[in-house]
Structure formats: structure tokens, C-alpha cells
Scaffold this motif. Sequence first.
Motif, PDB file in Angstrom:
ATOM      1  N   GLY A 131     -22.371  12.727 -12.949  1.00 30.31           N
ATOM      2  CA  GLY A 131     -21.967  11.841 -13.888  1.00 30.31           C
ATOM      3  C   GLY A 131     -20.525  11.892 -14.192  1.00 30.31           C
ATOM      4  O   GLY A 131     -19.781  11.778 -15.278  1.00 30.31           O
ATOM      5  N   LYS A 132     -19.874  12.110 -12.818  1.00 31.88           N
ATOM      6  CA  LYS A 132     -18.198  11.941 -13.119  1.00 31.88           C
ATOM      7  C   LYS A 132     -17.823  10.467 -13.624  1.00 31.88           C
ATOM      8  O   LYS A 132     -16.856  10.540 -14.469  1.00 31.88           O
ATOM      9  N   GLY A 133     -18.551   9.515 -13.249  1.00 34.33           N
ATOM     10  CA  GLY A 133     -17.985   8.253 -13.719  1.00 34.33           C
ATOM     11  C   GLY A 133     -18.364   7.898 -15.193  1.00 34.33           C
ATOM     12  O   GLY A 133     -17.663   7.329 -15.841  1.00 34.33           O
ATOM     13  N   VAL A 150      -7.143   3.807 -11.430  1.00 37.77           N
ATOM     14  CA  VAL A 150      -8.246   2.669 -10.789  1.00 37.77           C
ATOM     15  C   VAL A 150      -7.951   2.716  -9.242  1.00 37.77           C
ATOM     16  O   VAL A 150      -6.737   2.530  -8.764  1.00 37.77           O
ATOM     17  N   SER A 151      -9.025   3.056  -8.537  1.00 40.48           N
ATOM     18  CA  SER A 151      -9.048   3.265  -7.065  1.00 40.48           C
ATOM     19  C   SER A 151      -9.087   1.989  -6.354  1.00 40.48           C
ATOM     20  O   SER A 151      -9.650   0.974  -6.896  1.00 40.48           O
ATOM     21  N   ALA A 152      -8.313   1.987  -4.978  1.00 42.20           N
ATOM     22  CA  ALA A 152      -8.737   0.858  -4.278  1.00 42.20           C
ATOM     23  C   ALA A 152     -10.104   1.216  -3.467  1.00 42.20           C
ATOM     24  O   ALA A 152     -10.251   2.454  -3.151  1.00 42.20           O
ATOM     25  N   THR A 154     -13.129  -0.277  -0.288  1.00 41.37           N
ATOM     26  CA  THR A 154     -13.486  -1.376   0.624  1.00 41.37           C
ATOM     27  C   THR A 154     -15.239  -1.723   0.304  1.00 41.37           C
ATOM     28  O   THR A 154     -15.454  -2.661   1.114  1.00 41.37           O
ATOM     29  N   ARG A 155     -15.653  -1.087  -0.520  1.00 38.55           N
ATOM     30  CA  ARG A 155     -17.174  -1.439  -0.941  1.00 38.55           C
ATOM     31  C   ARG A 155     -17.121  -2.583  -1.796  1.00 38.55           C
ATOM     32  O   ARG A 155     -16.038  -2.916  -2.441  1.00 38.55           O
ATOM     33  N   ALA A 156     -18.136  -3.442  -1.788  1.00 33.36           N
ATOM     34  CA  ALA A 156     -18.371  -4.723  -2.453  1.00 33.36           C
ATOM     35  C   ALA A 156     -18.587  -4.208  -3.910  1.00 33.36           C
ATOM     36  O   ALA A 156     -19.159  -2.946  -4.381  1.00 33.36           O
ATOM     37  N   PRO A 157     -18.295  -5.009  -5.023  1.00 30.33           N
ATOM     38  CA  PRO A 157     -18.335  -4.978  -6.417  1.00 30.33           C
ATOM     39  C   PRO A 157     -19.859  -4.933  -6.578  1.00 30.33           C
ATOM     40  O   PRO A 157     -20.587  -5.426  -6.028  1.00 30.33           O
ATOM     41  N   ARG A 158     -20.367  -4.061  -7.536  1.00 29.60           N
ATOM     42  CA  ARG A 158     -21.752  -3.904  -7.891  1.00 29.60           C
ATOM     43  C   ARG A 158     -21.532  -4.914  -9.204  1.00 29.60           C
ATOM     44  O   ARG A 158     -20.671  -5.236  -9.809  1.00 29.60           O
ATOM     45  N   PRO A 159     -22.731  -5.528  -9.734  1.00 31.27           N
ATOM     46  CA  PRO A 159     -22.983  -6.251 -10.866  1.00 31.27           C
ATOM     47  C   PRO A 159     -21.998  -5.822 -12.083  1.00 31.27           C
ATOM     48  O   PRO A 159     -22.450  -4.478 -12.386  1.00 31.27           O
ATOM     49  N   HIS A 166     -12.642  -1.607 -12.643  1.00 28.02           N
ATOM     50  CA  HIS A 166     -13.582  -0.512 -12.182  1.00 28.02           C
ATOM     51  C   HIS A 166     -12.870   0.197 -10.912  1.00 28.02           C
ATOM     52  O   HIS A 166     -12.633   1.242 -10.426  1.00 28.02           O
ATOM     53  N   TYR A 167     -12.436  -0.752 -10.267  1.00 34.77           N
ATOM     54  CA  TYR A 167     -11.694  -0.546  -8.677  1.00 34.77           C
ATOM     55  C   TYR A 167     -10.861  -1.864  -8.450  1.00 34.77           C
ATOM     56  O   TYR A 167     -11.040  -3.055  -9.135  1.00 34.77           O
ATOM     57  N   TYR A 168      -9.980  -1.678  -7.480  1.00 33.84           N
ATOM     58  CA  TYR A 168      -9.472  -2.677  -6.741  1.00 33.84           C
ATOM     59  C   TYR A 168     -10.222  -3.142  -5.392  1.00 33.84           C
ATOM     60  O   TYR A 168     -10.253  -2.092  -4.604  1.00 33.84           O
ATOM     61  N   LEU A 185      -1.875   7.912  -2.765  1.00 34.28           N
ATOM     62  CA  LEU A 185      -1.673   9.429  -3.028  1.00 34.28           C
ATOM     63  C   LEU A 185      -2.883  10.259  -2.117  1.00 34.28           C
ATOM     64  O   LEU A 185      -2.482  11.174  -1.594  1.00 34.28           O
ATOM     65  N   GLU A 186      -3.810   9.594  -1.971  1.00 37.50           N
ATOM     66  CA  GLU A 186      -4.939  10.150  -1.170  1.00 37.50           C
ATOM     67  C   GLU A 186      -5.832   9.137  -0.833  1.00 37.50           C
ATOM     68  O   GLU A 186      -6.077   8.086  -1.870  1.00 37.50           O
ATOM     69  N   TYR A 187      -6.749   9.260   0.136  1.00 37.61           N
ATOM     70  CA  TYR A 187      -7.874   8.360   0.601  1.00 37.61           C
ATOM     71  C   TYR A 187      -8.978   8.960   1.476  1.00 37.61           C
ATOM     72  O   TYR A 187      -8.482   9.947   2.027  1.00 37.61           O
ATOM     73  N   ARG A 195     -14.218   3.098   2.351  1.00 37.88           N
ATOM     74  CA  ARG A 195     -13.034   3.823   2.189  1.00 37.88           C
ATOM     75  C   ARG A 195     -12.611   3.727   0.560  1.00 37.88           C
ATOM     76  O   ARG A 195     -12.869   2.711  -0.001  1.00 37.88           O
ATOM     77  N   TYR A 196     -12.118   4.751   0.253  1.00 30.37           N
ATOM     78  CA  TYR A 196     -11.744   4.716  -1.252  1.00 30.37           C
ATOM     79  C   TYR A 196     -10.311   5.443  -1.269  1.00 30.37           C
ATOM     80  O   TYR A 196      -9.957   6.490  -0.518  1.00 30.37           O
ATOM     81  N   GLY A 197      -9.228   4.899  -2.248  1.00 33.38           N
ATOM     82  CA  GLY A 197      -8.200   5.882  -2.235  1.00 33.38           C
ATOM     83  C   GLY A 197      -7.481   5.337  -3.638  1.00 33.38           C
ATOM     84  O   GLY A 197      -7.516   4.565  -4.258  1.00 33.38           O
ATOM     85  N   THR A 198      -6.760   6.384  -3.969  1.00 29.86           N
ATOM     86  CA  THR A 198      -5.698   6.363  -5.243  1.00 29.86           C
ATOM     87  C   THR A 198      -4.277   5.733  -4.936  1.00 29.86           C
ATOM     88  O   THR A 198      -3.672   6.530  -4.372  1.00 29.86           O
ATOM     89  N   LEU A 215      -7.780  11.450 -12.179  1.00 27.05           N
ATOM     90  CA  LEU A 215      -8.476  10.814 -11.121  1.00 27.05           C
ATOM     91  C   LEU A 215      -9.828  11.164 -10.934  1.00 27.05           C
ATOM     92  O   LEU A 215     -10.079  12.469 -10.931  1.00 27.05           O
ATOM     93  N   GLU A 216     -10.781  10.203 -10.809  1.00 22.11           N
ATOM     94  CA  GLU A 216     -12.164  10.424 -10.309  1.00 22.11           C
ATOM     95  C   GLU A 216     -12.351  10.161  -9.080  1.00 22.11           C
ATOM     96  O   GLU A 216     -12.619   9.052  -8.830  1.00 22.11           O
ATOM     97  N   ILE A 217     -12.419  11.387  -8.167  1.00 18.06           N
ATOM     98  CA  ILE A 217     -12.343  11.096  -6.741  1.00 18.06           C
ATOM     99  C   ILE A 217     -13.495  12.145  -6.232  1.00 18.06           C
ATOM    100  O   ILE A 217     -13.936  13.081  -6.906  1.00 18.06           O
ATOM    101  N   ASP A 218     -13.583  12.061  -4.921  1.00 15.99           N
ATOM    102  CA  ASP A 218     -14.279  12.849  -4.167  1.00 15.99           C
ATOM    103  C   ASP A 218     -13.614  14.294  -3.692  1.00 15.99           C
ATOM    104  O   ASP A 218     -12.515  14.417  -3.965  1.00 15.99           O
ATOM    105  N   LEU A 219     -14.468  15.218  -2.998  1.00 16.29           N
ATOM    106  CA  LEU A 219     -13.966  16.616  -2.713  1.00 16.29           C
ATOM    107  C   LEU A 219     -12.820  16.336  -1.772  1.00 16.29           C
ATOM    108  O   LEU A 219     -11.780  16.956  -1.843  1.00 16.29           O
TER     109      LEU A 219
END
Length: 302
Positions: A131-133, A150-152, A154-159, A166-168, A185-187, A195-198, A215-219
Amino acid sequence: MAERRVVPEVDRAAASRRALERRRARAALKRDLTTRVLAPQDVLRQAVEDADSDAATMRITDFLMALPAIGAGKRDRILDELRISPVKRLGGLGVRQLSALSEWLDERFPVHTPRPGRSRLLVLAGPTAVGKGTVASHIRERHPDIHLSVSATTRAPRPGEVDGVHYYFVDDAEFDRLIDQDQLLEYAVVHNRHRYGTPRGPVDDALADGKTVLLEIDLQGARQVRAAEPSATLVFLLPPSWDELVNRLVGRGTEDAEERTRRLRTARAELAAQNEFDYLIVNADVATAAREVVDLSSGSAR
Ligand code: 5GP
């Protein structure tokens, strides 16, 4: 002739239902221990405080075997060393046995201690579906003073997802460019897929404006932020139980069975890293967890 007591059918049925519920509850507790959602010390405490708890009725052998990296051989050596009979249940341990077991647990599974006095750069991480998001969105709606990065990706937007909110949403070439120009800053590659990055700029600007940045990001990302900014405040969101985490993942229905298995594998690895974080927050209720995150930001030093 002595009268033989006959247990009425209904009582017997109720008793076996209760026994089944107990077994299920103990099995769930074991999953919480194995996945580190619960610390063994917490389970032992429950057993001591409430003689009727599920923890109290757990066998010492099951308790030890549920701990990470303990097999039958190790279990028997530990019981020998602590002078505890394998037939004992947690609720039936003597005072000396309890203190020997507590000491052993503290040495083997150090209790997490918060590290206060950190910076206004807040990182919120935690296993998939915890439930991070949702917690981050809750904060975004109620605390415009907190800058949610807001992270960048490469995944496609969800509906319903909006570019820039939500993302770039970028393609691989654009993501490569952001890396080459040192704009992230990280990716990381998350769940072995996208791929996701800040983006670094907005974070630096908001911090310079005196704002708290979330930042809501992974480990992997959290570890990179810690390396780049050692004073960053790292928060790990925990589910109330392992079963609840699985329920949330299944319930949201956005992943197929294969993807869920993959995400649960990542979740176990992430849970095993919780001690690297400054604070642990249990997300039993979104509003409460969000408030606890916000409270950390108002108490942060710089
Ligand atoms: P989703 O695709 O479901 O939106 O996000 C998947 C995962 O990517 C989430 O665990 C989320 O925390 C993580 N994530 C989102 N943005 C970033 C980021 O900028 N960096 C890193 N390292 N992880 C991110």
C-alpha cells in the motif's frame, strides 16, 4: 455401574471447529515469522502476556522451525543449549527458559531500533501490495506542503494514469538519456521488468525551498538514496500479516498468477531487508500509516 459421560454432538463439533481455527491461526503466525512480518520477540511476548493466545499454544519446535534459516538439526542444538524440552509450548516455558530464549533471540535477530534525527528527504519503501502508493496518494491529497516526487518509468501508463502526475512515461532512449546526463538521483529495474527512476532536479529544488520530499520507490532505489544521501530518512512499510499482503495482491487483481508469484518472491527479499531502514510503519490502516509518515517529516532535523 459408573455413568459414562456422553459429549453432545454440538459440543464436539464446536470443539473441533475451535481446534481447526487454532491450527489455522498458528499456521498464519508461522508464515509471519518465516517472512519476517513479525519479529520472533513479538510472538514470544504475546505468548507470555496472554496464556490463551495463538502464540502461547505454539510448540517451541514449530516456533524455531518457522524462523529464517533454522532447520531440524539447528533446532535440536538450540533446544539442547537452552535446556528446553521439544514438547513444550511457548506459553508453558519456565522463567529461566524464557530468559534464555529471549537472550538467544535478541542475539540472533536484533530488534529494530529507530534512528531519529534524519533529513527532510523521506524514502517510503516496502513490499509489493503493502500500500505504498495508496499511502503516498493519501499524503499528496492532504499535505500539499510535502513534495511527492514523480518518477520516470519505461512502463506503459495504466488506465487513469496521467503523464507528469503519476509518472513521467518515457521510452528506453529517453531513460538512457536521463541516466547519461546524471539527471536521476536513483534508478532501478523493478520486478525484473521496467525501469523506474527519480528525477534529481525537482527533489533538489523542493529541498532548497525548505520542503519535505517524499520518494515512493523500491528497495534497490532506497539503498541508492542512502548511499547518495546518508542522512535521508528511510521508512519501511510493513503489512499487518503475510496473509494480508497476499490478500491485497490478489484482491487488487492487476497481476496474473505468474506475476503475483514473482512479486511475492521480491516481497520476501524486501522484508528481509527491513533492518536497513530507519523506521518501520505497519500499514493496517492507510490514514494512520500516512499520519505516521507525515509525523516523521515534521520531526525531521534538516
Ligand atoms: P508500479 O509499476 O506498480 O507503479 O510500481 C512498481 C514498483 O516500482 C513500486 O514498488 C514502486 O515503489 C517502484 N518505483 C516507482 N517509482 C520508482 C523510482 O523512481 N525508483 C525506484 N527505484 N522504484 C520506483
